[in-house]
Design a protein around this motif. Sequence first.
Motif, PDB file in Angstrom:
ATOM      1  N   VAL A  46      -7.200   5.500  -5.721  1.00  0.00           N
ATOM      2  CA  VAL A  46      -5.948   5.685  -6.433  1.00  0.00           C
ATOM      3  C   VAL A  46      -6.259   5.711  -7.924  1.00  0.00           C
ATOM      4  O   VAL A  46      -7.189   5.058  -8.402  1.00  0.00           O
TER       5      VAL A  46
ATOM      6  N   ILE B  44      -2.517   7.962  -3.052  1.00  0.00           N
ATOM      7  CA  ILE B  44      -3.878   7.560  -2.701  1.00  0.00           C
ATOM      8  C   ILE B  44      -4.559   8.771  -2.091  1.00  0.00           C
ATOM      9  O   ILE B  44      -4.054   9.351  -1.139  1.00  0.00           O
TER      10      ILE B  44
ATOM     11  N   ASN C 241       2.565  10.866   2.705  1.00  0.00           N
ATOM     12  CA  ASN C 241       3.856  10.252   2.445  1.00  0.00           C
ATOM     13  C   ASN C 241       4.854  11.394   2.301  1.00  0.00           C
ATOM     14  O   ASN C 241       4.464  12.572   2.319  1.00  0.00           O
TER      15      ASN C 241
ATOM     16  N   GLU D  26       0.832  -1.201   0.000  1.00  0.00           N
ATOM     17  CA  GLU D  26       0.000   0.000   0.000  1.00  0.00           C
ATOM     18  C   GLU D  26       0.868   1.254   0.000  1.00  0.00           C
ATOM     19  O   GLU D  26       0.590   2.233  -0.685  1.00  0.00           O
TER      20      GLU D  26
ATOM     21  N   TYR E 104       1.274   5.197   5.363  1.00  0.00           N
ATOM     22  CA  TYR E 104       0.679   3.862   5.288  1.00  0.00           C
ATOM     23  C   TYR E 104       1.593   2.810   5.901  1.00  0.00           C
ATOM     24  O   TYR E 104       1.114   1.828   6.477  1.00  0.00           O
TER      25      TYR E 104
ATOM     26  N   ASP F  25       0.987   4.295  -2.738  1.00  0.00           N
ATOM     27  CA  ASP F  25       0.836   5.701  -2.356  1.00  0.00           C
ATOM     28  C   ASP F  25       2.032   6.522  -2.816  1.00  0.00           C
ATOM     29  O   ASP F  25       1.880   7.622  -3.333  1.00  0.00           O
TER      30      ASP F  25
END
Lengths: 834, 600
Positions: free
Chosen positions: B261, B256, B583, B247, B555, B251
């Motif tokens: 997404v 995401i 992120n 995941e 994530y 991302d």
Amino acid sequence: MSFITANWNPLGEAFYRKSELYEMSWNLKDGLRDCLVSAAPYGGPIALLREPHRRSPSSRPQLEIYSASGVSIASFPWKSGPVVHLGWTVNDELLCVQEDGSVLIYDLFGSFKRHFSMGQEVVQSQVLEAKVFHSPYGTGVAIVTGSSRFILATNIDDLKLRRLPEVPGLQGKPSCWVVLNQDRQTKVLLSNGPELYILDNTSCTVVCPPGLGPQAGSIVHMSVSFSYKYLALFTDCGHLWTGPSHLQDKMSEVDTKKSTPPKEMVWCRRPKSQQPSVVLMWERLLMVVGVCQDTIQFPIEDQCVLVGELDGVRIISSTNQELLQEVPLVCQDIFKIASMAPGALLLEAHREYEKSSQKADEYLREIKEQSMLGEAVRQCVDAAGHEYDTNTQKSLMRAASFGKCFLTDFSPDPFVSTCRELRVLNAVREISVGLPLTHTQFKQLTLQVLIDRLVYRQFYPLAIEMCRYLKIPDYQGVSRVLKHWASCKVQQKDLSDEAIARAVCVKVGDSPGVSYSHIAAKAYECGRTELAIKLLDFEARSGEQVPLLLKMKRSQLALSKAVESGDTDLVYTVVTYLKNEMNRGDFFMTLRNQPVALSLYRQFCKLQETETLKDLYNQDDDHQELANYYVTASYREKRLENRLSLLQSAVDEYNKAKNEFSAKATEEEMRLLRFQRKLDDEKGAGLLELSLQATMEALLALGLHKQAEQLYKDFRVPDKRYWWLKLKSLAEKEEWEELEKFSKSKKSPIGYLAFVEVCMKSNNKYEAKKYVSKVTPEQRVKAHLAVSDLEGAVDAAIERKNESEMGAVLSRCSASDRLLIDRLNRARPSTAKK
Amino acid sequence: MAAHLSYGRVNLNILREAARKDLREFLDKCAGSKAIVWDEYLTGPFGLIAQYSLLKEHEVEKMFTLKSGGLPAADVKNIIFFVRPRLELMDIIAENVFSEDKMHSPRDFHILFVPRRSMLCEQRLKEQGVLASFINIDEYILDLIPYDGDLLSMEYESAFRECYLENDQTSLYHTAKGLMTLQALYGTIPQIYGKGDCARHVANMMLRMKREFAGSQNQILPVFDTLLLLDRNVDLLTPLATQLTYEGLIDEIYGITNGYVKLPPEKFAQKKQGEASKDLPTESKKMQLNSAEELYAEIRDKNFNAVGSALSKKAKIISAAFEERHNAKTVGEIKQFVSQLPHMQAARSSLANHTSIAELVKDITTSEAFFDNLTVEQEFMTGVETDKVNTYIEDCIAQKDPLIKILRLVCMQSVCNNGLKQKVFDYYKREILQTYGYEHILTLNNLEKASLLKPQTGSRNNYPTIRKTLKLWMEDANEQNPNDISYVYSGYAPLSVRLTQVLARPGWRSIEEVLKMLPGPHFEERQQLPAGLHKKRQQGENRTTLVFFLGGVSYAEIAALRFLSQMEDSGMEYIIATTKLLNGTTWIKSLMDRPESQIP
């Protein structure tokens, strides 16, 4: 126990009893004679105005307020105009209807609240008679004026005066009238001579009570029941007609054999009444006339006042107070002589049990044989609720508890709640409190209202005690009481702010749901700002503090409270308020002491008022931010000169902030901008706003190597980056000779693998190969591989004796490269050995 | 529709239902047909609460995006503005309302403020002279949005920036309010731990609000045992590192947003038999990613290196299941097989999708650039030569790699070295300004302000101590069958999650020294429970902790916490809440300032 029925009088099938509630605490010299008296239902207060018609200024009439038990609450001389009528609102406020139509409202303690008028015309015509009535909408006032007009106000809290239509032929006041509440409409029923009229908003209608013949005479007294459902009419021949108030039926007609109209006439009923009756009072006689035509007569010695209740009539005299009511059925069942009702048997069984007699068992058996034990317990519990005497209550509850022991599956709830409720009722019936509520009334009134009434009478400790005892959630119970207490406390003028604040804080503490801001608002209303501020300090919800503080013009305090709350919107609100309120200097100073508010205001300015932002930074000597501000601002400029001058300001500020790097970087940017413009002007290069790197790139692309070189030197661009740039640029333009020359200009700071790779990117293997030999040994394998020279790679790898490199080469070999693979494989163990 | 929210330890669907109920109630307040004018930012978060169908049921016939100028024509009775309380939006609304009057079509206006109404904004509307045009001005308290079965997000993108750059604690106020709402639904949380200034601030507000609401508190048995509040700036390192879970990589590579997404479409082209796949879809493929999809729930938190084998295992199971049909002989057996068919087909298409995604991701992860980048990251995290100018970064700058990539690396180096030597620091900055443009000086200043990038001050580098004490680097991270949270970054154990893990056992007291090195205070608070609500714990019953990341969470960190929940002997289950899922890229982006040049 046998005396219980001693005061019972049979009336038709039912019994009526008159039991004493209080010996009145008051000491009335002249009794109730010559008084205007009004007593509120539900055991409410009694108001008394002595000699209301005495008008000499030297001796004003005295207005006195007592509790239902006759404890004096207030007493003061009546200084306003002549009073026609007294009445109580549902909130225990006293209404004094004056002759001139103004109505004065006092609270229970005799403090004047407000007044209203029943209309301008009344000032002239005067009020002849008035009545205060209660309806689902609240408390209303009805008057009849000197010009024989009826005026109504259905709800005094939402005053709308209604002038009812004219009554034909009415001169002065009617012989009698009542206010009716029917079909959500307020009407007046009145009698004028032989005629009976109903007056509503629009019309005046003649009505005729069914079954009341003309021989019965004209109506001289009338009374409507507590619920407005029933009507009693008394004629000049002494006939009493009863029936529902819509006048479409008749219940009974009784000849009282009295020729004079009674002084007072009140319905005496109870919910699920078996035998409703009307109580009539003459000078020395009290007559209970049942619908069944039976009567009971009581002699009376003193002037009395009758108060109609939901379930009986209170009779107040100057010495005592009694409750006249129909004995509830369940009490009849239990106490009637020789009753065989299960409750009666259970009571008997328990009595025997206490005497340790075996008869107890016999009685119990008898009940159980009929499977009536549950019913018996229920009866005892219910009956206990209706009894006023605590001993009777106890014996009934004990009997119930005794019976309960023999039942396995019986809900204890009614028993428990009745116990609790009786305790509460007994407590409020105490003479010092003086709320003689019956259980039925209590249920109708609800506990909430009872607590409110106690609070209103300032019986705070008792109210709190009750809330705790009944385990009412704090929110509706104790807290509410404390709130009222505190609101009352802040009005005490004889105490210092300090003392009150302390007292409030000690008592209220952190009680949930008590709003200190509410209390503070009260204090502020009374003009005690300082106290209000002290109290606000205890308020947990800043959202509540802030508006009041702003109202009291304590804006600085409001700001710090807002900040404390963490609610940024609240902070913004105060800040905007301050901004409009203060001059700029003070405003900035205030913000300076509140960093949170300041940063929020900065955010606001960033979006809305960038100029102010500059001033803010300036004031704080925040040179770093100021410099950033100039940088941002410079990009908003449309002309280069302006941008440069703003950047210069930025440089100055960065210097002041001792941020050498940024100052220098900004200076460089200015230099670059000037350079770019110059070249743009000279060659139309379109460089402006490009980064240094992009500028050099563009210059190289345009073949302006010299200028690029100049920038490289002037701006001390690291060799590595410049070499990369030039390498790529030359490869892109496929100037291979130039590239070779460049590679030889000096030792490459980026090595030669880069040359190989860049050439390969341009698909020029030939050029790429030129640089392979120059690559450092560490990267040589990679370089060979890059130009797909497997053999070279194998040689290099073996020479380097590097396992992983050999592996890398091996992975690139295909099956046709047998020889190479063999060589590698041969070389591998040799490296492993070492 | 949202069943996956109720599978977890804590039924988060209660929260969603409560939010939906409020929404329905508001919509019903505006009787008749409606059009909603959206503050575009809100559509994503709202999608997690209610689909268009719910709005449609309540007579929402049209939806527009809020923009200046006039409103589009729509034959509806009500116009409802769904907006955040922002002044600039108020001005647009005012413009909308004004242009409406000219067309004399009587439509009713309403405003729904999300997540809270604001006096400031109402004041602005008043100044603009349109406040009276609104029939309803209401607030829709949407603080914490259920994102997945164990995940709540406020979707408050600017929270970190506001808190650390602008000293604007609005997001923290909403956080505290959100936690109060949560407690109203799930009971008072008896224990609160925290680390960091923001955490302290939130805890203070919560305790204060509790006092405000005292007495009205509900009698709900507490679902959460502990709340842990963590400032993002306690652990600046983790989000900078490239996430290596499935995941996390999706991302990192595709981004995401609000649980969706967008992927390049080529791999998802439906190849039907006999049909030439000449026309490739050009629109990117939008996919929802959450635990409602069984396969995704299984693989999302795995290290990407373990995803391939998981997918092939799954493929075998599915084809085996399809083979079953040959064994079905009796009518009953066939019937049973057919009844399972829809589920199996869904599983097969899910498998196909994720195989495609995994291929896409693999193309990236096997590239040399990715490998080099990762190597440098890991060098920094293990403390290799963090005090020198890094040649890889230098080369990347020379190659003009994306600026954010450079910033991520430089920041990472700075964080791992507790600040860069002045010379190194200045060198990087100069390189960045010369290569990417002078305007980035503002961004650099911002990063400095947020302590992501800083010059070394006298104090010594304490990162190695932190790394060793908290075992942030695990040499032998097992990617296939992990035994430690470090698998999510193939070696690096996220600091934030380590702190969480240590808190559960053996407790923070054991790491006092390290806690002191990290910014902000650490604290513990207890909230009194009403009598009778003390949980009687069953033997072996797990405790539940709500971990709240103030300023965002990645994530990979979530994956690490899920891993801890699943560990048999941990005795703790984690529910995760955050201001925003982020992120390194989105995070750095949120801290950038880029003035637009006006020179023509």
